[in-house]
Write a protein that holds these residues in place. Sequence first.
Motif, PDB file in Angstrom:
ATOM      1  N   CYS A   1     -32.257  12.220  -2.912  1.00  0.00           N
ATOM      2  CA  CYS A   1     -33.349  11.786  -3.505  1.00  0.00           C
ATOM      3  C   CYS A   1     -33.685  10.393  -3.047  1.00  0.00           C
ATOM      4  O   CYS A   1     -33.312  10.083  -1.775  1.00  0.00           O
ATOM      5  CB  CYS A   1     -33.154  11.600  -5.053  1.00  0.00           C
ATOM      6  SG  CYS A   1     -31.563  10.703  -5.386  1.00  0.00           S
ATOM      7  N   THR A   2     -34.675   9.874  -3.520  1.00  0.00           N
ATOM      8  CA  THR A   2     -35.210   8.529  -3.106  1.00  0.00           C
ATOM      9  C   THR A   2     -34.840   7.549  -4.198  1.00  0.00           C
ATOM     10  O   THR A   2     -34.477   7.854  -5.467  1.00  0.00           O
ATOM     11  CB  THR A   2     -36.643   8.250  -2.811  1.00  0.00           C
ATOM     12  OG1 THR A   2     -37.291   8.652  -3.974  1.00  0.00           O
ATOM     13  CG2 THR A   2     -36.874   9.490  -1.809  1.00  0.00           C
TER      14      THR A   2
ATOM     15  N   ASP B   1     -36.971   5.357  -5.520  1.00  0.00           N
ATOM     16  CA  ASP B   1     -37.839   5.572  -6.448  1.00  0.00           C
ATOM     17  C   ASP B   1     -37.727   6.633  -7.512  1.00  0.00           C
ATOM     18  O   ASP B   1     -37.960   6.640  -8.603  1.00  0.00           O
ATOM     19  CB  ASP B   1     -39.100   5.715  -5.618  1.00  0.00           C
ATOM     20  CG  ASP B   1     -39.517   4.461  -5.125  1.00  0.00           C
ATOM     21  OD1 ASP B   1     -39.271   3.235  -5.426  1.00  0.00           O
ATOM     22  OD2 ASP B   1     -40.213   4.438  -4.034  1.00  0.00           O
TER      23      ASP B   1
ATOM     24  N   ARG C   1     -35.216   0.217  -0.364  1.00  0.00           N
ATOM     25  CA  ARG C   1     -36.397   0.919   0.071  1.00  0.00           C
ATOM     26  C   ARG C   1     -36.292   0.716   1.729  1.00  0.00           C
ATOM     27  O   ARG C   1     -36.827   1.745   2.438  1.00  0.00           O
ATOM     28  CB  ARG C   1     -37.831   0.808  -0.296  1.00  0.00           C
ATOM     29  CG  ARG C   1     -38.070   1.085  -1.972  1.00  0.00           C
ATOM     30  CD  ARG C   1     -39.495   0.936  -2.499  1.00  0.00           C
ATOM     31  NE  ARG C   1     -39.529   1.032  -3.800  1.00  0.00           N
ATOM     32  CZ  ARG C   1     -39.416   0.418  -4.832  1.00  0.00           C
ATOM     33  NH1 ARG C   1     -39.269  -0.981  -4.610  1.00  0.00           N
ATOM     34  NH2 ARG C   1     -39.402   0.752  -6.273  1.00  0.00           N
TER      35      ARG C   1
ATOM     36  N   GLU D   1     -33.826   2.661   3.244  1.00  0.00           N
ATOM     37  CA  GLU D   1     -34.034   4.173   3.322  1.00  0.00           C
ATOM     38  C   GLU D   1     -35.049   4.407   4.555  1.00  0.00           C
ATOM     39  O   GLU D   1     -35.020   5.327   5.198  1.00  0.00           O
ATOM     40  CB  GLU D   1     -34.653   4.393   1.928  1.00  0.00           C
ATOM     41  CG  GLU D   1     -33.998   4.795   0.944  1.00  0.00           C
ATOM     42  CD  GLU D   1     -34.772   5.439  -0.112  1.00  0.00           C
ATOM     43  OE1 GLU D   1     -34.774   6.489  -0.761  1.00  0.00           O
ATOM     44  OE2 GLU D   1     -35.663   4.371  -0.881  1.00  0.00           O
ATOM     45  N   LYS D   2     -36.092   3.539   4.627  1.00  0.00           N
ATOM     46  CA  LYS D   2     -37.083   3.761   5.638  1.00  0.00           C
ATOM     47  C   LYS D   2     -36.519   3.686   6.901  1.00  0.00           C
ATOM     48  O   LYS D   2     -36.944   4.451   7.911  1.00  0.00           O
ATOM     49  CB  LYS D   2     -38.199   2.388   5.326  1.00  0.00           C
ATOM     50  CG  LYS D   2     -39.360   2.742   6.338  1.00  0.00           C
ATOM     51  CD  LYS D   2     -40.357   1.786   6.173  1.00  0.00           C
ATOM     52  CE  LYS D   2     -41.613   1.760   6.823  1.00  0.00           C
ATOM     53  NZ  LYS D   2     -42.535   0.966   6.660  1.00  0.00           N
TER      54      LYS D   2
END
Length: 150
Positions: free
Chosen positions: A7-8, A10, A45, A48-49
């Motif tokens: 998942c993320t 967020d 984030r 993740e990116k």
Amino acid sequence: MIDIRRCTIDQIVSAPNYRAVIAEYAAESSIPEMGEINPQLDTYRSFEKVGMLFPIGAFDGELLAGMILPMATTVPHYGVMTAVAESFFVRADCRCTGLGLRLLAAAEELAKSLNCKAFLLSAPAGGALSQVMHKKKGYRHSNEAFVKAL
């Protein structure tokens, strides 16, 4: 049935019980010398990116039951890809169900798919996770961490 899936960040923070899970995590796993828990969502984030953070969540419907946040990078000292669990937590009411072991297995499989040579996991000294990991086949007690407030 609790669903374990990539998942993320967020998706984790949008779970309706996220704040309660983080409060439980903080009560059990905080390092007082580092201050109050203050998740830096923009940092997560950005990791993740760039492909360094690979969140895995355990969801009971919309509710967050647990999470493991593996990070993977080349460790300069060894020159090999290594994964480390930045965070790993299962709600107390979801323990003794095998959920933690399922989350850990998912993180290990992810690390293997990224060609990591090892998976590092830290646990609060004397805590519930530490007790489980001492018995977990394939893991050995390695380094110890020490902390000092500055």
